[in-house]
Structures are given as C-alpha cells and as structure tokens.
Design a protein around this motif. Structure first.
Motif, PDB file in Angstrom:
ATOM      1  N   ASN A  53       0.844  -1.194   0.000  1.00 41.65           N
ATOM      2  CA  ASN A  53       0.000   0.000   0.000  1.00 41.65           C
ATOM      3  C   ASN A  53       0.881   1.247   0.000  1.00 41.65           C
ATOM      4  O   ASN A  53       2.065   1.146  -0.360  1.00 41.65           O
ATOM      5  CB  ASN A  53      -1.005  -0.014   1.167  1.00 41.65           C
ATOM      6  CG  ASN A  53      -2.370   0.554   0.741  1.00 41.65           C
ATOM      7  OD1 ASN A  53      -2.459   1.703   0.310  1.00 41.65           O
ATOM      8  ND2 ASN A  53      -3.399  -0.270   0.823  1.00 41.65           N
ATOM      9  N   ASP A  54       0.332   2.358   0.396  1.00 39.44           N
ATOM     10  CA  ASP A  54       0.977   3.659   0.244  1.00 39.44           C
ATOM     11  C   ASP A  54       1.971   3.912   1.374  1.00 39.44           C
ATOM     12  O   ASP A  54       1.736   3.544   2.516  1.00 39.44           O
ATOM     13  CB  ASP A  54      -0.122   4.741   0.284  1.00 39.44           C
ATOM     14  CG  ASP A  54       0.313   6.033  -0.369  1.00 39.44           C
ATOM     15  OD1 ASP A  54       1.453   6.109  -0.856  1.00 39.44           O
ATOM     16  OD2 ASP A  54      -0.506   6.969  -0.394  1.00 39.44           O
ATOM     17  N   GLU A  56       2.794   6.493   3.356  1.00 42.48           N
ATOM     18  CA  GLU A  56       2.343   7.813   3.803  1.00 42.48           C
ATOM     19  C   GLU A  56       1.920   7.657   5.263  1.00 42.48           C
ATOM     20  O   GLU A  56       1.004   6.883   5.574  1.00 42.48           O
ATOM     21  CB  GLU A  56       1.180   8.281   2.924  1.00 42.48           C
ATOM     22  CG  GLU A  56       0.904   9.782   2.984  1.00 42.48           C
ATOM     23  CD  GLU A  56       0.078  10.171   4.208  1.00 42.48           C
ATOM     24  OE1 GLU A  56       0.617  10.922   5.077  1.00 42.48           O
ATOM     25  OE2 GLU A  56      -1.067   9.719   4.300  1.00 42.48           O
ATOM     26  N   GLY A  58       0.256   9.335   7.425  1.00 48.00           N
ATOM     27  CA  GLY A  58      -1.139   9.557   7.798  1.00 48.00           C
ATOM     28  C   GLY A  58      -1.972   8.324   7.505  1.00 48.00           C
ATOM     29  O   GLY A  58      -2.797   7.897   8.331  1.00 48.00           O
ATOM     30  N   LEU A  59      -1.748   7.715   6.344  1.00 46.89           N
ATOM     31  CA  LEU A  59      -2.521   6.526   5.963  1.00 46.89           C
ATOM     32  C   LEU A  59      -2.185   5.343   6.873  1.00 46.89           C
ATOM     33  O   LEU A  59      -3.067   4.564   7.245  1.00 46.89           O
ATOM     34  CB  LEU A  59      -2.272   6.158   4.503  1.00 46.89           C
ATOM     35  CG  LEU A  59      -3.177   5.033   4.003  1.00 46.89           C
ATOM     36  CD1 LEU A  59      -4.630   5.491   3.899  1.00 46.89           C
ATOM     37  CD2 LEU A  59      -2.705   4.485   2.661  1.00 46.89           C
ATOM     38  N   HIS A  61      -1.332   5.553   9.960  1.00 46.95           N
ATOM     39  CA  HIS A  61      -2.102   5.876  11.159  1.00 46.95           C
ATOM     40  C   HIS A  61      -3.575   5.480  10.974  1.00 46.95           C
ATOM     41  O   HIS A  61      -4.181   4.892  11.878  1.00 46.95           O
ATOM     42  CB  HIS A  61      -1.962   7.384  11.438  1.00 46.95           C
ATOM     43  CG  HIS A  61      -2.800   7.877  12.571  1.00 46.95           C
ATOM     44  ND1 HIS A  61      -2.348   7.954  13.865  1.00 46.95           N
ATOM     45  CD2 HIS A  61      -4.088   8.311  12.603  1.00 46.95           C
ATOM     46  CE1 HIS A  61      -3.308   8.412  14.643  1.00 46.95           C
ATOM     47  NE2 HIS A  61      -4.369   8.640  13.904  1.00 46.95           N
ATOM     48  N   ASP A  62      -4.137   5.786   9.805  1.00 45.59           N
ATOM     49  CA  ASP A  62      -5.535   5.431   9.529  1.00 45.59           C
ATOM     50  C   ASP A  62      -5.726   3.911   9.537  1.00 45.59           C
ATOM     51  O   ASP A  62      -6.710   3.408  10.075  1.00 45.59           O
ATOM     52  CB  ASP A  62      -5.967   5.982   8.158  1.00 45.59           C
ATOM     53  CG  ASP A  62      -6.037   7.505   8.126  1.00 45.59           C
ATOM     54  OD1 ASP A  62      -6.338   8.114   9.181  1.00 45.59           O
ATOM     55  OD2 ASP A  62      -5.775   8.088   7.061  1.00 45.59           O
ATOM     56  N   PHE A  63      -4.793   3.209   8.917  1.00 46.20           N
ATOM     57  CA  PHE A  63      -4.871   1.740   8.890  1.00 46.20           C
ATOM     58  C   PHE A  63      -4.909   1.182  10.310  1.00 46.20           C
ATOM     59  O   PHE A  63      -5.720   0.318  10.641  1.00 46.20           O
ATOM     60  CB  PHE A  63      -3.658   1.140   8.155  1.00 46.20           C
ATOM     61  CG  PHE A  63      -3.924   0.782   6.719  1.00 46.20           C
ATOM     62  CD1 PHE A  63      -4.852  -0.201   6.394  1.00 46.20           C
ATOM     63  CD2 PHE A  63      -3.250   1.417   5.689  1.00 46.20           C
ATOM     64  CE1 PHE A  63      -5.099  -0.542   5.066  1.00 46.20           C
ATOM     65  CE2 PHE A  63      -3.494   1.086   4.352  1.00 46.20           C
ATOM     66  CZ  PHE A  63      -4.417   0.106   4.042  1.00 46.20           C
ATOM     67  N   TRP A  66      -8.162   1.954  12.098  1.00 42.91           N
ATOM     68  CA  TRP A  66      -9.233   1.181  11.461  1.00 42.91           C
ATOM     69  C   TRP A  66      -9.199  -0.281  11.916  1.00 42.91           C
ATOM     70  O   TRP A  66     -10.237  -0.875  12.241  1.00 42.91           O
ATOM     71  CB  TRP A  66      -9.040   1.299   9.954  1.00 42.91           C
ATOM     72  CG  TRP A  66      -9.972   0.544   9.071  1.00 42.91           C
ATOM     73  CD1 TRP A  66     -11.315   0.737   8.927  1.00 42.91           C
ATOM     74  CD2 TRP A  66      -9.612  -0.488   8.151  1.00 42.91           C
ATOM     75  NE1 TRP A  66     -11.799  -0.123   7.965  1.00 42.91           N
ATOM     76  CE2 TRP A  66     -10.779  -0.882   7.470  1.00 42.91           C
ATOM     77  CE3 TRP A  66      -8.406  -1.111   7.815  1.00 42.91           C
ATOM     78  CZ2 TRP A  66     -10.786  -1.875   6.495  1.00 42.91           C
ATOM     79  CZ3 TRP A  66      -8.408  -2.090   6.845  1.00 42.91           C
ATOM     80  CH2 TRP A  66      -9.587  -2.468   6.200  1.00 42.91           C
ATOM     81  N   LYS A  69     -10.537  -0.734  15.318  1.00 43.40           N
ATOM     82  CA  LYS A  69     -12.002  -0.687  15.338  1.00 43.40           C
ATOM     83  C   LYS A  69     -12.602  -2.015  14.876  1.00 43.40           C
ATOM     84  O   LYS A  69     -13.542  -2.532  15.481  1.00 43.40           O
ATOM     85  CB  LYS A  69     -12.492   0.449  14.422  1.00 43.40           C
ATOM     86  CG  LYS A  69     -13.620   1.276  14.990  1.00 43.40           C
ATOM     87  CD  LYS A  69     -13.971   2.462  14.115  1.00 43.40           C
ATOM     88  CE  LYS A  69     -14.581   2.053  12.777  1.00 43.40           C
ATOM     89  NZ  LYS A  69     -14.866   3.216  11.900  1.00 43.40           N
ATOM     90  N   LEU A  70     -12.047  -2.585  13.807  1.00 41.32           N
ATOM     91  CA  LEU A  70     -12.598  -3.837  13.263  1.00 41.32           C
ATOM     92  C   LEU A  70     -12.221  -5.058  14.107  1.00 41.32           C
ATOM     93  O   LEU A  70     -12.969  -6.040  14.139  1.00 41.32           O
ATOM     94  CB  LEU A  70     -12.098  -4.057  11.830  1.00 41.32           C
ATOM     95  CG  LEU A  70     -12.639  -3.129  10.743  1.00 41.32           C
ATOM     96  CD1 LEU A  70     -12.185  -3.619   9.376  1.00 41.32           C
ATOM     97  CD2 LEU A  70     -14.164  -3.060  10.776  1.00 41.32           C
TER      98      LEU A  70
END
Lengths: 137, 137, 137
Positions: A53-54, A56, A58-59, A61-63, A66, A69-70
């Motif tokens: 994946n990317d 980056e 920020g991404l 951190h998002d992963f 996420w 949460k899942l």
C-alpha cells in the motif's frame, strides 16, 4: 529456472509497527539474477502480515486505527484462555493479508508508481521472520 | 520455462466499479502457450483490487454496500491532510485483496464452476493498470 | 521444472467448518519431488476460503464469532433475490482469503513454528474442492 530463498528478521520495539521493506526485497531480487519471474514475500508468524500500500504516515495511522475498530484488542477472546493475550493480532493480520507475490520484469520489481511493500507487526517485541522466495529465469 | 507479462488498462467512468476480467486473463494465458503453471493478476495501484468471486449483480451490490459500512468514505482520515480524499479506497481494496494467482492446467485457467475474476476500482476516473504474469511450461 | 496438480475434496457436516489441511499439502509436496519452489492452495468455490493461522480451538471460535459480526448471516442481502441465502458466506471468505502460496525449501513446506493451513467452509454440506498446484525444481 532459478529459485533463491532468503529471510528477513524483525524484532520491533513497539507491539504494533509497520515497516517498509520494498528496498530489502528489491535487493534480494537483484542478487538472485532472476530477470523474469515472481517473488513471494510471506510472514512466517501468525500475528504479523505483509501487504502492499501507500508509504504515507497519515494513511498508516488510519490503517492502524481502522484495524483497532474492526478487531479490537482487550476483548474477552476465547484464545486468551490459553494464557495468550494477542487474539486481536491474529485477526488484524488476517485483514491486512500475510503474504504478497511481486512480479519481476527485466530484472527488477515491476510495481506501480505508489506500490510499497510493508511488514505489519501486531505482536512485536520478539524475534519474527519473513520468507522471501524468488522464482524465475 | 515460459514467462509472459501483460498489462490491462482501466479508466472507469464511475469512482467505484467492479469489472469482470476472466476472459481477458484466459486470452493472455492462451496466447502464452503455457500448459501447466500459474498466472499472477495484480493491481498496480493502491486504491484498487483484484478478487475472485461470483458474477452476480446483486452480490456485487452487497459487496459494495458492505465495504462502505466497514470502511466508510467521508470520515476525517489523517491521510486527507495530504490533500487526498481517498483513504477509504485504500482500506476497501485491502479487504477485497489486490491480487490473485490462478492455476493453469492443460493450457487453460483451472477455475471452479462459479469462480470469476474481477478488477475492483475504488478511486477511478483515471488511468490504472493491472499486471498479468504467466509462469509455467 | 516440475508442475504437479492435485485436488482436495470436502463435504462438511456443518454449514461452517474450519479444517486443518497442512498435512495433506505436505504430503502432495513430498510426492511431487519438488525440492525448491512454491505450492498454490486455492479454494475452487466462492463461499469457502484457505488461510494460514494458529491451530487452536479457542482462536478458531474467535475467528468464527468475529466473522459473524463483520459479515452477518440472515440480513436482507440483494444476492438473496436470486434464491440464494449465502451472501454472508461470500463476504466471510473474502475476509479470510481464498488462497495461499506456501514456500518449499529442501523438499518440504518452509513454514514458521505456528503456521498451519486451513480450509474454511462457510456454506458446506455439499461437495467442494481445493486445487493444490506445486511448481518448482
């Protein structure tokens, strides 16, 4: 036909950590002298993954948010009755995937403009390995 | 040993679109003259995927609704601080997977009765590619 | 270059069942006489998967409960307008993955200490198959 096997070792400082390994894989491919083929990159432990994946922050951190949460940590998982506390790590690595196959063309990884390979650790602070298997001509 | 490399190009009209590519892969396998081996089909962009599932419009609708629930668009993702607005596309493609390896037996794809290969676009309306790498004898 | 193809057949008693298949794969690899290479293990049906994780009953219980939460059965899926009732099985198998590639080194599966291969049935009680394709030298 050439088959070359190598291993990457990890011992992360944090329990959860994503580490870019594109350059290490590219180097193993270069040394293998394979011009056309594929390379398998696969986590050898069941609480870590390998994904593309990317690159980056920020991404990443998002992963991680996420995945929490899942597949939350700290729940009353049945697996924890064995004394383990890492059931969520098994689930998180399942979402991310535990292996990728990368194409080799003209002696190099044939990746798109933003594709980067990552090792995803979900239960670190101990010795882990990734196998890298180059197959081709 | 034969290694044949090809690429499929996509530029979808809609941001999110699932496109069946089984026939295109079968054609590349046929042209390769490989009788026994495998073919790697891998998205070269990090906001799209490749997966195997059913060719049924209702199920494709279900997949897309389900992905929106698990990885919603429009949230305040950290990745968006870079100016991007597609963090959810990175997450959705992770659930669907970004590549498959299909077996080749007797010169053709060796798939089960309902297996179909799809390209899953999550951030379309621009040029994207999929690599197809046939390896075998 | 050696390519060997085999198939495993399943007909589970329960609708949902996870079955360990590491030994069956190891046996096929041994018979193939491949010393260095890879083996593809791929579900040929679109409501079952193949994955690598821990051989621990508590964790398998956790996986199944977790999948039911992420991809519930019994919802009003569009796919069910075709007369099917298994849309959730398509979603669940997507999270678990439908195939793995295992490395072969020195004539045997090159797995980490806890890696076990599983067949994951989500719509059983009927005939299903997994293809096993060994490629190497």
């Amino acid at each position: 036909m050439i088959v070359v096997t190598d291993y990457l070792a990890f011992n992360t400082k944090k329990r959860q950590e994503f580490i870019r390994i594109t350059d290490e894989i590219a180097e193993i491919v270069k040394k293998s002298a394979v011009k056309e083929g594929t390379v398998l990159v696969s986590a050898m432990h069941i609480t870590s993954g390998v994904f593309v994946n990317d690159w980056e922050d920020g991404l990443i951190h998002d992963f991680q948010g996420w995945l929490e949460k899942l597949a939350p940590s700290g729940l009353d998982y049945r697996h924890h009755q064995t004394g383990e506390d890492n059931a969520d790590a098994h689930l998180k690595r399942t979402i991310m995937g535990h292996q990728v196959i990368l194409p080799i063309t003209d002696g190099a990884l044939d990746l798109g403009p933003w594709e980067q390979v990552f090792y995803a650790e979900f239960d670190g602070q101990r010795q882990k390995r990734v196998i890298v298997k180059v197959v081709g001509v």
